[in-house]
Design a protein around this motif. Structure first.
Motif, PDB file in Angstrom:
ATOM      1  N   TYR A 260       0.812  -1.215   0.000  1.00 13.00           N
ATOM      2  CA  TYR A 260       0.000   0.000   0.000  1.00 13.00           C
ATOM      3  C   TYR A 260       0.849   1.271   0.000  1.00 13.00           C
ATOM      4  O   TYR A 260       0.404   2.320  -0.449  1.00 13.00           O
TER       5      TYR A 260
ATOM      6  N   THR B 161     -15.223  -1.750  -1.226  1.00 15.03           N
ATOM      7  CA  THR B 161     -14.190  -0.963  -0.541  1.00 15.03           C
ATOM      8  C   THR B 161     -12.796  -1.554  -0.652  1.00 15.03           C
ATOM      9  O   THR B 161     -11.827  -0.884  -0.294  1.00 15.03           O
ATOM     10  N   LYS B 162     -12.668  -2.792  -1.124  1.00 16.41           N
ATOM     11  CA  LYS B 162     -11.357  -3.438  -1.174  1.00 16.41           C
ATOM     12  C   LYS B 162     -11.078  -3.943  -2.579  1.00 16.41           C
ATOM     13  O   LYS B 162     -11.890  -4.643  -3.180  1.00 16.41           O
ATOM     14  N   VAL B 163      -9.911  -3.572  -3.077  1.00 14.83           N
ATOM     15  CA  VAL B 163      -9.576  -3.863  -4.469  1.00 14.83           C
ATOM     16  C   VAL B 163      -9.461  -5.356  -4.738  1.00 14.83           C
ATOM     17  O   VAL B 163      -9.815  -5.829  -5.824  1.00 14.83           O
TER      18      VAL B 163
ATOM     19  N   ASP C 250     -15.346   0.198 -10.606  1.00 13.32           N
ATOM     20  CA  ASP C 250     -15.247   0.553  -9.184  1.00 13.32           C
ATOM     21  C   ASP C 250     -13.812   0.398  -8.688  1.00 13.32           C
ATOM     22  O   ASP C 250     -13.337   1.152  -7.840  1.00 13.32           O
TER      23      ASP C 250
ATOM     24  N   LYS D   3     -11.557   3.335  -9.401  1.00 13.64           N
ATOM     25  CA  LYS D   3     -11.849   4.494  -8.556  1.00 13.64           C
ATOM     26  C   LYS D   3     -10.989   4.463  -7.300  1.00 13.64           C
ATOM     27  O   LYS D   3     -10.607   5.498  -6.757  1.00 13.64           O
ATOM     28  N   LEU D   4     -10.686   3.232  -6.835  1.00 12.98           N
ATOM     29  CA  LEU D   4      -9.855   3.077  -5.635  1.00 12.98           C
ATOM     30  C   LEU D   4      -8.369   3.163  -5.965  1.00 12.98           C
ATOM     31  O   LEU D   4      -7.587   3.758  -5.216  1.00 12.98           O
ATOM     32  N   MET D   5      -7.948   2.561  -7.081  1.00 20.23           N
ATOM     33  CA  MET D   5      -6.537   2.558  -7.465  1.00 20.23           C
ATOM     34  C   MET D   5      -6.410   2.796  -8.966  1.00 20.23           C
ATOM     35  O   MET D   5      -6.211   1.860  -9.739  1.00 20.23           O
TER      36      MET D   5
END
Length: 605
Positions: free
Chosen positions: A48, A509-511, A536, A539-541
């Motif tokens: 991360y 919420t989790k890739v 989706d 959008k996170l990564m």
């Protein structure tokens, strides 16, 4: 023989030659103990802070790129390590090896600074012993610190470079202050270096904020060794300040209404222990780390420990004795600090609780983490070096067994470190070794299951993940692991059941869940649903090239060549894998230009 005697004679007369020889020996010991470390990989928070974090994925070297990585560090209070991560990413294009070599560089830098600091302290303690002999004792103390296996986590766990860099700057700040207090023409320069090192340490990790306390301790425990402790009313004010600070922290945390309480209370909601339980437990954790230092068998070290939380002063019964032991240690340190001829010993004793004050107190961190001893253990080797100097002053009856025992301990510690380092080779070996120390940890079983999935050991991954769910039915990572394993074993309905359970628990919420669930939907021919998962995901990564690959494939299945081409270009922009980049370029040339824009499916990765 004559040349050897001449060399030792020169060594006794030339302190700089002794320093040089000691530094070379320490460098060789570090490289010997950690020779297998460059073969290790990324773990835990590495992904991360480095692998999945776009600001450090620097393609071309530039000062602007380093500044961007520092300015946008994932942990905004630690910009300097982030800049070094970007540099290492550029050097190795994402390979772990350059990162670990840099970690080794910082570990060696800290080791040499410990060496010089010990030599300076010993010169004050035993002025009647030859300086070269004191430098040799300092080298022994630094060696005991450098090769101890309790530091393996701080060296081979790449992201813990934050701790080693902060430690280096803290030690430089204290050492520069001591050099400034000697006086001389460079006094102002040394003060400036001390202040600069403190500022740089604070930009690496929050533990550096204890530097002013260490400098205060150095003033009264080192500078005023064999001198009056109190010289003016200012001294009373300076000595009262730490007590007032401690009182403020206690009142703040007990009342629950102060700035510290408001800052840390939300983080405790994510832990399986309370503030009171953490404070009660930490003395037991500290004593456990002391036992690891004294008896450093490789199997006693782990990324996670099955450590019972204290819920009261007598639950478990060792809580109260642990508290009494820690308070006694502190009281002994204060008592020695007040004795004119023993102040260096008081300095060494108090170094440990002062440097543990942040990470082993009220801050809602993990209950046990070995890298926290990286800076505090310097106090322990100061005690070792002072003790060896005292034995040397007492004669051969004391010095010969003391030095022999110290050398044996260093050899044993180096062997233990050499044996422990390969556990960090990859996630499978790391978690497998950790399960011996924490077999009741659902989180550990889940992480072990994930590592097995990524190693394509699906049957074993199922067993590990099922064990995690037995221990904690809410382990969403274990559910995802089971979904991936059953998907790759061909049981798609069972895989979807686990993905749905995880999605109901945590949502988008989790890739890892989105990527794997999307892959299942793609395999089932449910391309619209798969595309929703993948969109989706970015959008996170948005910086992960693999996710662009999945989106481009899915758009092709839906016949949308225009959007597919956009995401193929995004993949080329983001990817560091030149081999795969060339495959994509060839594919685009073949299927998007020469055939008039018609889409063809890209083979599965």
């Amino acid at each position: 023989m004559f040349k050897l005697m001449t060399f030792f004679s020169a060594l006794r007369q030339n302190a700089w030659l002794a320093y040089l020889l000691g530094g070379l020996v320490l460098g060789a010991l570090v490289l010997l103990a950690y020779q297998q470390a460059p073969q290790n990989g990324f773990h835990f928070d590495d992904y991360y802070n480095i692998n999945f974090y776009d600001p450090v994925r620097m393609k071309e070297f530039s000062l602007q790129g380093l500044w961007h990585a520092a300015e946008h560090a994932r942990m905004s209070t630690r910009p300097l390590p982030s800049a070094t991560f970007a540099y290492d990413w550029w050097r190795g294009q994402g390979a772990a090896r350059p990162f670990i070599w840099t970690n080794l560089f910082f570990h060696l830098a800290v080791t040499l600074t410990v060496f010089v600091l010990l030599a300076r302290l010993l010169t004050l303690h035993q002025m009647q012993i030859a300086r070269a002999a004191l430098i040799g004792i300092a080298a022994l103390g630094a060696a005991a610190w450098a090769v101890h296996p309790i530091h393996v986590q701080g060296v081979t766990y790449i992201v813990q470079r934050m701790a080693s860099m902060a430690t280096w700057f803290v030690l430089l700040s204290v050492l520069a202050y001591l050099m400034a207090r000697r006086g001389g023409r460079y006094r102002i320069g040394w003060y400036g270096l001390s202040l600069l090192a403190f500022a740089l340490g604070a930009l690496c990790k929050e533990i550096a904020w204890i530097t002013p306390l260490l400098i205060l301790l150095a003033e009264y425990g080192v500078v005023r060794h064999r001198q009056p402790l109190i010289r003016s009313r200012v001294d009373y004010a300076l000595l009262v300040l730490p007590l007032l600070g401690l009182l403020f922290v206690v009142v703040d945390m007990v009342s629950g209404a102060g700035p510290l309480s408001r800052a840390f209370a939300p983080d405790y909601a994510q832990r399986d222990f309370t503030l009171e339980q953490r404070v009660l437990t930490q003395p037991r954790v500290v004593l456990f780390h002391f036992s690891q230092v004294l008896w450093p068998l490789p199997q006693r070290f782990s990324i996670e420990h099955d450590f019972a939380v204290s819920t009261g002063l007598l639950t478990p019964w060792t809580t109260l004795p642990a508290w009494l032991a820690v308070l006694s240690w502190c009281a002994l340190g204060v008592w020695l600090l007040l004795r004119q001829s023993m102040r260096l010993f008081g300095f060494a004793l108090l170094w440990v609780p002062v440097t543990l004050a942040i990470e082993s107190s009220f801050v809602p961190l993990e209950m046990v983490f070995e890298h926290r001893m990286y800076l505090p253990s310097v106090g322990l080797v100061i005690l070792l070096a002072l003790g060896l100097a005292r034995c040397l002053a007492l004669g051969k009856r004391w010095s010969v067994p003391a030095f022999a025992l110290s050398a044996a301990f260093i050899g044993f510690a180096a062997w233990a470190t050499h044996a422990r380092v390969p556990d960090w080779k990859d996630d499978v070996t790391l978690y497998a070794s950790a399960l011996d120390n924490a077999p009741a940890s659902a989180r550990l079983w889940s992480n072990y299951g994930l590592s097995l999935v990524e190693a394509n050991q699906f049957r074993t991954a199922i067993k590990a993940s099922e064990q995690a769910l037995k221990l904690d039915p809410q382990q969403d990572l274990a559910m995802v692991n089971l979904g991936v394993a059953w998907m790759n074993l061909g049981d798609l309905p069972k895989a979807e059941d686990y993905f749905m359970r995880a999605y109901a628990l945590i949502g988008p919420t989790k890739v890892n869940l989105l990527n794997r669930y999307g892959e299942l939907l793609y395999r089932q021919g449910r391309y619209r649903e798969a595309l929703g998962m993948f969109l989706d995901l970015i959008k996170l990564m948005p910086w992960m090239p693999e996710y662009r690959w999945n989106i481009a494939k899915t758009y092709e299945k839906l016949g949308d060549c225009a959007n597919a081409a956009v995401h193929w270009q995004d993949f080329l922009h983001l990817s560091f894998d030149q081999g795969r980049n060339q495959l994509v370029r060839d594919y685009l040339l073949r299927n998007y230009q020469s055939r008039g824009g018609q889409c063809y499916q890209v083979e599965q990765r």
